[in-house]
Design a protein around this motif. Structure first.
Motif, mmCIF file in Angstrom:
data_model
loop_
_atom_site.group_PDB
_atom_site.id
_atom_site.type_symbol
_atom_site.label_atom_id
_atom_site.label_comp_id
_atom_site.label_asym_id
_atom_site.label_seq_id
_atom_site.Cartn_x
_atom_site.Cartn_y
_atom_site.Cartn_z
ATOM 1 N N MET A 182 34.363 48.307 36.869
ATOM 2 C CA MET A 182 34.692 46.879 36.898
ATOM 3 C C MET A 182 34.392 46.307 38.283
ATOM 4 O O MET A 182 34.653 46.946 39.305
ATOM 5 C CB MET A 182 36.185 46.686 36.593
ATOM 6 N N SER A 199 34.362 33.551 33.630
ATOM 7 C CA SER A 199 34.583 34.992 33.453
ATOM 8 C C SER A 199 36.032 35.217 33.067
ATOM 9 O O SER A 199 36.854 34.315 33.145
ATOM 10 C CB SER A 199 34.300 35.720 34.776
ATOM 11 N N ASN A 251 34.333 43.482 41.548
ATOM 12 C CA ASN A 251 35.266 42.752 42.416
ATOM 13 C C ASN A 251 35.551 41.341 41.863
ATOM 14 O O ASN A 251 34.675 40.718 41.272
ATOM 15 C CB ASN A 251 34.646 42.669 43.825
ATOM 16 N N GLU A 252 36.773 40.874 42.077
ATOM 17 C CA GLU A 252 37.226 39.589 41.521
ATOM 18 C C GLU A 252 36.321 38.415 41.920
ATOM 19 O O GLU A 252 36.042 37.550 41.097
ATOM 20 C CB GLU A 252 38.650 39.256 41.978
ATOM 21 N N GLN A 253 35.896 38.390 43.189
ATOM 22 C CA GLN A 253 35.098 37.240 43.634
ATOM 23 C C GLN A 253 33.611 37.428 43.356
ATOM 24 O O GLN A 253 32.949 36.564 42.793
ATOM 25 C CB GLN A 253 35.265 36.997 45.151
ATOM 26 N N LEU A 310 28.799 40.173 34.103
ATOM 27 C CA LEU A 310 28.655 38.904 33.369
ATOM 28 C C LEU A 310 27.238 38.772 32.815
ATOM 29 O O LEU A 310 27.017 38.112 31.802
ATOM 30 C CB LEU A 310 28.987 37.717 34.281
ATOM 31 N N THR A 331 30.794 46.790 33.644
ATOM 32 C CA THR A 331 30.921 45.469 33.023
ATOM 33 C C THR A 331 30.352 44.436 33.982
ATOM 34 O O THR A 331 30.593 44.492 35.183
ATOM 35 C CB THR A 331 32.389 45.138 32.714
ATOM 36 N N ARG A 369 28.752 43.479 28.419
ATOM 37 C CA ARG A 369 29.223 42.100 28.514
ATOM 38 C C ARG A 369 30.249 41.862 27.418
ATOM 39 O O ARG A 369 30.095 42.315 26.282
ATOM 40 C CB ARG A 369 28.021 41.167 28.319
ATOM 41 N N ILE A 370 31.321 41.184 27.779
ATOM 42 C CA ILE A 370 32.315 40.763 26.781
ATOM 43 C C ILE A 370 31.973 39.307 26.441
ATOM 44 O O ILE A 370 32.124 38.435 27.305
ATOM 45 C CB ILE A 370 33.755 40.853 27.350
ATOM 46 N N ALA A 425 39.840 41.776 31.604
ATOM 47 C CA ALA A 425 38.563 42.386 31.196
ATOM 48 C C ALA A 425 38.719 43.906 31.098
ATOM 49 O O ALA A 425 38.210 44.550 30.170
ATOM 50 C CB ALA A 425 37.457 42.009 32.179
HETATM 51 N N1 SAM Z 1 32.264 35.707 40.001
HETATM 52 C C1 SAM Z 1 32.325 37.058 39.552
HETATM 53 C C2 SAM Z 1 30.988 37.490 39.008
HETATM 54 O O1 SAM Z 1 30.042 36.743 39.165
HETATM 55 O O2 SAM Z 1 30.855 38.602 38.507
HETATM 56 C C3 SAM Z 1 33.406 37.159 38.521
HETATM 57 C C4 SAM Z 1 34.064 38.467 38.553
HETATM 58 S S1 SAM Z 1 35.232 38.763 37.268
HETATM 59 C C5 SAM Z 1 36.580 37.767 37.734
HETATM 60 C C6 SAM Z 1 35.742 40.374 37.692
HETATM 61 C C7 SAM Z 1 35.114 41.471 36.900
HETATM 62 O O3 SAM Z 1 35.643 41.457 35.580
HETATM 63 C C8 SAM Z 1 33.617 41.382 36.720
HETATM 64 O O4 SAM Z 1 32.918 41.887 37.838
HETATM 65 C C9 SAM Z 1 33.426 42.260 35.505
HETATM 66 O O5 SAM Z 1 33.504 43.604 35.845
HETATM 67 C C10 SAM Z 1 34.641 41.889 34.664
HETATM 68 N N2 SAM Z 1 34.392 40.794 33.732
HETATM 69 C C11 SAM Z 1 35.045 39.613 33.639
HETATM 70 N N3 SAM Z 1 34.609 38.908 32.610
HETATM 71 C C12 SAM Z 1 33.636 39.640 31.995
HETATM 72 C C13 SAM Z 1 32.802 39.471 30.834
HETATM 73 N N4 SAM Z 1 32.877 38.370 30.102
HETATM 74 N N5 SAM Z 1 31.942 40.454 30.512
HETATM 75 C C14 SAM Z 1 31.868 41.585 31.257
HETATM 76 N N6 SAM Z 1 32.624 41.799 32.336
HETATM 77 C C15 SAM Z 1 33.508 40.862 32.713
#
Ligand code: SAM
Length: 283
Positions: free
Chosen positions: A232, A261, A234-236, A212, A210, A252-253, A267
């Motif tokens: 999945m 995100s 990392n958070e940051q 973005l 997954t 992508r969701i 997610a």
């Molecule tokens: N700043 C980070 C980035 O640029 O990827 C945000 C990471 S998000 C908090 C953590 C993880 O959740 C992402 O790496 C992805 O695996 C998943 N995720 C969160 N929102 C998503 C979305 N809309 N589509 C796909 N994956 C998502």
């Protein structure tokens, strides 16, 4: 201070240590489990609550020490777990509520706490079969997220969680609390990026990562083609290149609103239940 005594009554369970002092070495050792270093050295961790302790024992986890509050003494379920703890050579300790509060760092602690041996699944032992789903987490940092993901993976019928790279400890008290007991049911493996990629080559799986910037809507993926590994980021920082490029699909969701995100655990939950919907053919 501690002394030993025999519990009497209909459920005579044997030798129980009674502890009321916070300075007791057993209590000090248990409190030290709040540090990862001590958990690693002793290969143990703490889980709170009678239900969790019973579940863990039923699932074959090894208990080293059972701690219960004086007020729980004589309860049949507590005596049962005490007996099982004795049977495997474990220690049973009866404590005051003050000691239990101090161990769990809570004002209203659970009546029962178990100290268990840690148990990881070897990545090499994970051989995904058709219709199975695994979650692979890249450097998960937040204990609450990891615990929630383990719990959600369990609830979604997934078969295991793989921690890639430098991750938060699945056996920290915060993670264990967030799993609500699912840590005992869900196999958890650890791997470096290289180990994971090597395993992926040998296993007949599709890695759905997954991202973005993913090019595929997560609902359009064929989750039934092969066993699924939901990867999945990392958070940051999200998923790094070396893992993203090895994925079979970058999903992508689609989102609305102002949020950049979704939270990692949310997610993961969305992906797990979408994969489940396809696999169970729920339409
Ligand atoms: N700043 C980070 C980035 O640029 O990827 C945000 C990471 S998000 C908090 C953590 C993880 O959740 C992402 O790496 C992805 O695996 C998943 N995720 C969160 N929102 C998503 C979305 N809309 N589509 C796909 N994956 C998502």
């Amino acid at each position: 201070m501690s002394d030993e005594k025999n519990l009497s009554g209909p459920h005579r369970v044997g030798l129980v240590k009674e502890v009321t002092s916070l300075a007791n070495p057993i209590i000090k050792d248990i409190k030290a489990l709040s540090q990862k270093k001590t958990r690693d050295e002793t290969n143990t961790f703490m889980a709170e609550g009678l239900k969790l302790v019973i579940d863990a024992l039923e699932l074959g986890w090894t208990i080293r020490t059972l701690v219960y509050a004086k007020a729980a003494k004589g309860k049949p379920a507590v005596e049962q777990v005490a007996l099982r703890t004795f049977a495997t050579g474990g220690l049973v300790v009866e404590v005051s509520e003050k000691v239990l509060s101090s161990i769990t760092r809570r004002d209203n602690p659970q009546m029962v706490v178990g100290i268990f041996e840690q148990q990881f699944t070897r990545l090499a032992d994970i051989q995904p079969k058709a219709t199975e789903t695994y979650v692979a987490l890249d450097r998960v940092r937040d204990p609450g997220n990891l615990g929630t993901i383990i719990r959600t993976a369990d609830a979604a019928g997934a078969s295991g969680v793989i921690l890639i790279g430098d991750s938060t400890d699945p056996f920290s008290l915060e993670t264990i609390r967030a799993t609500m007991g699912s840590v005992f049911a869900m196999p958890v493996a650890r791997a470096s990026v290289e180990e994971f990629l090597r395993w992926k080559k040998g296993a007949d799986v599709q890695v759905v990562a997954t991202h973005l910037a993913g090019s595929v809507d997560y609902r359009t993926i064929d989750y039934r083609r092969k066993p699924v590994v939901l990867m999945m980021g990392n958070e940051q920082s999200g998923l790094p290149e070396d893992l993203a490029t090895e994925a079979d699909a970058l999903a992508r969701i689609p989102q609305q609103g102002r949020a950049d995100s979704l939270n990692l655990a949310i997610a993961t939950g969305v992906m797990l239940f979408e994969a489940r919907r396809h696999l169970l053919d729920l339409g």
